[in-house]
Enzyme design. Structure first.
Site, PDB file in Angstrom:
ATOM      1  N   CYS A 103      -7.844   1.602   2.024  1.00  0.00           N
ATOM      2  CA  CYS A 103      -8.907   0.752   1.482  1.00  0.00           C
ATOM      3  C   CYS A 103      -8.478   0.172   0.133  1.00  0.00           C
ATOM      4  CB  CYS A 103     -10.176   1.591   1.307  1.00  0.00           C
ATOM      5  SG  CYS A 103     -11.460   0.697   0.425  1.00  0.00           S
ATOM      6  N   SER A 136       0.798  -1.226   0.000  1.00  0.00           N
ATOM      7  CA  SER A 136       0.000   0.000   0.000  1.00  0.00           C
ATOM      8  C   SER A 136       0.823   1.264   0.000  1.00  0.00           C
ATOM      9  CB  SER A 136      -0.906   0.009   1.229  1.00  0.00           C
ATOM     10  OG  SER A 136      -1.714  -1.140   1.213  1.00  0.00           O
ATOM     11  N   HIS A 169     -15.114  -1.243   4.098  1.00  0.00           N
ATOM     12  CA  HIS A 169     -15.004   0.076   4.692  1.00  0.00           C
ATOM     13  C   HIS A 169     -16.286   0.899   4.513  1.00  0.00           C
ATOM     14  CE1 HIS A 169     -10.620  -0.221   5.410  1.00  0.00           C
ATOM     15  NE2 HIS A 169     -10.648  -0.966   4.325  1.00  0.00           N
ATOM     16  N   ASP A 215     -10.637  -7.044   0.145  1.00  0.00           N
ATOM     17  CA  ASP A 215     -10.024  -5.946   0.884  1.00  0.00           C
ATOM     18  C   ASP A 215      -9.365  -6.549   2.110  1.00  0.00           C
ATOM     19  OD1 ASP A 215     -10.386  -2.709   1.028  1.00  0.00           O
ATOM     20  OD2 ASP A 215     -10.090  -3.597   3.016  1.00  0.00           O
TER      21      ASP A 215
END
Lengths: 646, 379
Positions: A388, A330, A375, A369
């Protein structure tokens, strides 16, 4: 007195004798001419040749190795110095019985079979007569004393003092400084004639790291000395001497405090920290753990020590920061997000519903996810703060791999940074062309979706992550990372200009909320911070272990954990440091790698007493000579040569 | 050829019957040349011996002894030499045999006899005079040219002591002694056919000699001569260094006491067998030419003396001594300059040490005796 022979006989005899005397005189004259001709040939025709031979006999040119340049950190702390080293050498021509002498020496100094083997090898290789052959380096004080006592009974044994490289901080800077070790025949083969001449007195050359990259500068220019010697190699007088030009001292951007803080924060975990000042590209910290002791390599590492490093599962010789290739996870989301924003496939208002997974319409496959329950409604800001995945799956799919890859490459993903260190890994920026070339397969939608959260084929080095973070901090201005203070080359990339410049600020705000926001994935990192940090956590999945290594069950469990990543820059509004942290198998990026980044940034942005101050960009002027630490220029050779020649 | 008148004329210029030198039985030109050679040699030796004055003192003492012997030998008339030749020869042979059994060992050879109170001496040196005298004695009552039977006798006279000397081993002296005997045969008029045959035989025997007669060290010297560069630091060292010394001297040399090859110890044996390399290096080709001219004058004057001698014994002995002297010169310079294998022959009257100085000067005493004991026409 007459013989009783007749006059006639006498006359005949006298004539025979006279003729023979004439013959004799002719032969004498001829042979004398032969000698004259021979001498004239040697002394007139061949005079130049023999003059050269005669000069080669008596005049020897000795190269004087230049003292190697010292290496300092930004404030003048000595990182690599030259120390006197006492080594034992033999002049074989003066040693009456080599085996006996070696046995005697083995009784008073520590000689292992490795030393003896190496000595015998050197003895076999081509050498000048009367040239000392090194037997052992790094004699201890006690050994020097013992040899000095016994030396009178051992002709041809000598102790030489040579400057030797020393790294006072040991493993701390091992992967960035590298080390020097004995120059090898292969090294010399690679050089041209001029370089070989320049290295003829040099015993050591930089092997990796800064020592290797700046070898030419650090080495300097060899001097030479023409000496007249007698047949036993004894130096009678110096005919001519050109002093060497010492190697250039290097001031590095590295900061001792930042380096130490990053090193300590990683602790015994495997990982890497790279910190860059985005204002000038200076590398403030460059840590890869575990490190190694570079001093072991300088005089030739022992088999045992080398085997220990080589067989260690933690691979201490592996430069994770420069050559380790990891999925960025990420931590690339800020860049991918900017790519999507700039391409117009999303904006800061756009919201999607995250049920905890993403599915391309009409396809079966589900992309999950990291949070199973999802989320809920997510916009770009929230997608960044909470990391997310679903939002980025959706956005990345609509952006497409081509635009995504083009944008990522502007942030040094899959691009060599051009840092002043050798053997930098390039990483992988996946694209259609790359996959066709490397895998022979065409690109699938699933590949795009994986890439949009920094998984899949994408591999980056910690250095690249730090650099992309620095570019992010500079809002698209490319940064050239520099370890040493020397004029940097032109950046390899042009600045990145977005359609809407506001995206930079908003993305920074989102990254600040990752660290300082109530729901940020790295909110623990920002607690109690005197300055605002913009950061992004990341987690990279480990799929398999290398086949050729054996681990026990406990190790397997540990080594299959995710790699933890964290990138950050600070202060958020006027960035003075950009950091990338990797902790192998560290689990969650925010909690495992984040604190390391915080400690690193604190060391740079806080004073020793813990007060915030913004360090000025650039490097302080240091005057190396006043900084202490021995600056060794030349060593008198201990010459007992010849005085005990038979 | 009627050269007799010239023979008498040429003696007129120097050494008149009434001159001082004639009455002392000395030949002034020869003596002058010898003294010049010895003095020049001392200068070269001083440099070769690293300016060691002690070496010069010892060499000078040897010269003193040598010139004393020269003076002494010059007083003895040739007929006495002729009369005593067989006795000397016999004693020489005896001593050579004695060396084989009771000689002093030194440097891998057994060449010396120790005489209590005097020191050591080399009996082989006696043979340098005794062998040519004995061969000349053989021809003194016979007519020239030598017949085949004479040749066999001369070979026996010569080769017995040569064999004994070669066994010591001392190849250099053996060659010189052999030359002393065989050169008498040559000047006595040995037919060219026999000379050619002997030469052919020798050429054929050389390879056999190499494999069966020569000692290992001698064989090595031959190998080295044929290819000095094969072992530049070992056996080839001497010859490479001496050629380098000579060649680097050039025309005028590096200057007295400035020869780097000899002063820095690159040149081995620089004060003994290889001393001509020191001369060549320091004084150059000029020095070499001066040296050769001096030698040539000495040999020429000696040949002149033998030409003017009045009986077979005198003229044969004189010619042999003159030519043997030249062989010294040729072998030594030839070997140092790389023309021939290394043979232990000193540069006559220049090289340091050796009994050879005394023997050589004694030989010149014999020559002067021959010259000054002549019966001159018109007296």
């Amino acid at each position: 007195m007459r013989s009783p022979m007749t006059f006639k006989d006498h006359h005949r005899e006298s004539r025979i004798f006279t003729v023979r005397l004439i013959w004799s005189a002719l032969i004498v004259a001829t042979l004398t001419l032969v000698l004259v001709a021979r001498m004239a040939w040697l002394q007139a025709a061949q005079h130049d040749r023999y003059t050269t031979l005669s000069n080669q006999n008596r005049v020897q040119t000795q190269a004087i190795a230049p003292p190697r340049g010292l290496i300092y950190d930004r404030d003048g702390t000595l990182l690599a110095e030259n120390q006197p080293d006492f080594s034992l050498a033999l002049i074989p021509e003066q040693v009456p019985d080599l085996t006996a002498t070696l046995n005697e020496l083995a009784e008073i100094v520590n000689l292992d079979s490795h030393d003896i083997d190496r000595f015998r090898r050197r003895l076999q290789s081509p050498r000048r007569p009367w040239e000392p052959v090194p037997l052992r380096a790094r004699l201890t004080e006690t050994e020097i004393a013992r040899i000095a006592v016994a030396q009178h009974a051992m002709p041809g044994v000598r102790i030489d003092a040579d400057p030797i490289r020393h790294y006072p901080h040991g493993a701390l800077f091992s992967h960035v400084l590298g080390y020097v070790n004995r120059i090898s025949a292969e090294d010399l083969d690679e050089m041209d004639a001029d370089e070989q001449a320049n290295y003829s007195g040099t015993h050591y050359a930089g092997r990796i790291g800064v020592e290797r990259h700046y070898e030419r500068l650090l080495h300097g220019q060899a001097g030479y000395r023409k000496v007249e010697t007698n047949a036993r190699g004894r130096i009678l007088r110096v005919l001519e001497e050109i002093p060497p030009q010492p190697g250039q001292d290097l001031q590095l951007h590295l900061d001792m405090r930042v380096q130490q803080a990053a090193w300590d924060a990683l602790g015994e975990r495997r990982g890497a920290v790279v910190a860059i000042d985005p204002r000038d590209g200076g590398v403030l910290a460059f840590v890869s753990r575990p490190g190694f002791d570079p001093n072991l390599f300088v005089t030739g590492i022992s088999h045992q020590n080398y085997a220990n490093y080589r067989d260690d599962h933690d691979q201490p010789l592996f430069n994770r920061a420069l050559q380790g290739r990891y999925p960025p996870g990420s931590t690339v989301k800020p860049i991918i997000g900017l790519a999507g924003l700039d391409a117009g496939v999303t904006d800061w208002q756009r919201r999607i519903w995250d049920p905890g997974f993403y599915r391309i319409e009409g396809e079966e496959r589900v992309f999950r996810d990291w949070r199973r329950q999802g989320h809920g409604w997510v916009d770009m800001h929230k997608a960044m703060v909470q990391s997310c995945d679903t939002y980025f799956y959706d956005m990345g799919f609509r952006l497409g791999i081509d635009r995504m890859a083009a944008f990522l490459s502007r942030f040094f993903i899959g691009v060599r940074s051009g840092i002043d260190l050798p053997s930098e890994a390039r990483g992988i920026l996946p694209s259609r062309e790359w996959k066709r070339g490397a895998r022979g397969q065409s690109w699938f939608h699933g590949d795009t979706i994986n890439t949009s959260i920094g998984q899949g084929y994408m591999l980056t080095t910690p250095l690249q992550l730090a650099l992309s973070t620095a570019v992010l901090a500079r809002q698209g201005v490319p940064v050239v990372p520099r370890v040493a203070r020397l004029a940097p080359p032109a950046p390899p990339l042009a600045p990145t200009v977005l359609e809407d410049n506001d995206h930079w600020q908003r993305m920074t705000r989102a990254m600040v909320d990752v660290v300082h926001g109530a729901t940020g994935t790295a909110r623990r990192v920002g607690q109690g911070s005197a300055y605002r940090i913009a950061g992004k956590s990341g987690t990279a999945q480990v799929f398999s272990l290398a086949n050729d290594e054996e681990y026990n069950a406990e190790e397997i469990a540990e080594r299959l954990r995710d790699h933890a990543l964290f990138v950050a820059f600070a202060p958020a509004d006027e960035p003075a440091i950009a950091v990338a942290v990797l902790v192998e198998n560290g689990g969650s990026g925010g909690s495992s790698a984040g604190p390391v980044a915080r400690a690193t940034m604190d060391a740079w942005l806080l004073s020793e007493t813990g007060e915030y101050r913004l360090p000025p960009p650039g490097l302080p002027e240091i005057v190396p000579d006043t900084l202490g630490g021995p600056v060794i220029t030349d060593f008198p050779r201990t010459s007992q040569e010849d005085s005990r020649a038979p | 050829m009627h050269l007799e008148p010239f023979r008498q004329l040429s003696s007129g210029a120097v050494g008149r019957p009434n001159s001082l030198s004639w009455r002392l039985h000395l030949d002034a030109p020869l003596l002058a040349a010898l003294i010049m050679l010895c003095l020049g040699g001392l200068l070269v030796l001083y440099s070769a011996a690293d300016s060691n004055i002690e070496v010069i003192v010892r060499q000078t003492m040897r010269f003193g002894l040598g010139f004393a012997a020269l003076f002494l030998f010059a007083q003895i008339p040739p007929r006495s030499y002729r009369f005593w030749a067989p006795v000397f020869y016999g004693i020489g042979l005896l001593l050579l045999v004695l060396v084989l059994f009771a000689g002093v060992h030194a440097m891998g050879a057994q060449r010396w006899l120790a005489i209590p109170g005097i020191g050591r001496f080399q009996p082989a040196e006696i043979m340098k005079l005794a062998v040519p005298a004995m061969v000349a004695w053989h021809f003194s009552e016979r007519s020239l040219p030598p017949r085949f039977r004479d040749v066999l006798v001369v070979l026996a006279i010569t080769l017995v002591p040569v064999a004994l000397i070669a066994r010591q081993p001392d190849l250099g002296t053996a060659i010189l002694v052999a030359a002393g005997g065989l050169l008498v045969l040559f000047v006595a008029g040995l037919s060219w056919r026999l000379i050619a045959a002997a030469g052919a035989l020798l050429a054929a025997a050389a390879p056999l000699m190499y494999f069966f007669v020569l000692h290992d060290y001698q064989r090595r010297r031959v190998d080295t001569f044929l290819n000095p560069e094969a072992d530049p630091l070992g056996a080839g060292w001497n010859i490479i260094q001496s050629k380098t010394a000579i060649g680097s001297g050039g025309i005028t040399g590096k200057g007295w006491l400035n020869g780097t090859q000899s002063r820095l110890d690159f040149l081995p044996e620089s004060s003994t067998d290889f001393i001509v390399a020191v001369l060549g290096e320091e004084i150059g080709l000029v020095g070499i030419l001066l040296l050769l001219a001096t030698y040539l004058f000495i040999v020429g004057r000696s040949l002149m003396i033998s030409w003017q001698a009045q009986d077979n014994f005198s003229r044969l002995l004189a010619a042999s001594l003159a030519l043997t002297f030249f062989i010294y010169v040729f072998v030594n310079i030839g070997m140092v300059s790389g023309l021939m294998p290394v043979v232990g022959v000193p540069l006559p009257l220049v090289s340091f040490g050796g009994t050879s100085i005394v023997t050589l000067l004694a030989g010149f005493g014999v020559l002067m005796s021959i010259h000054t004991h002549r019966k001159l026409l018109g007296h």
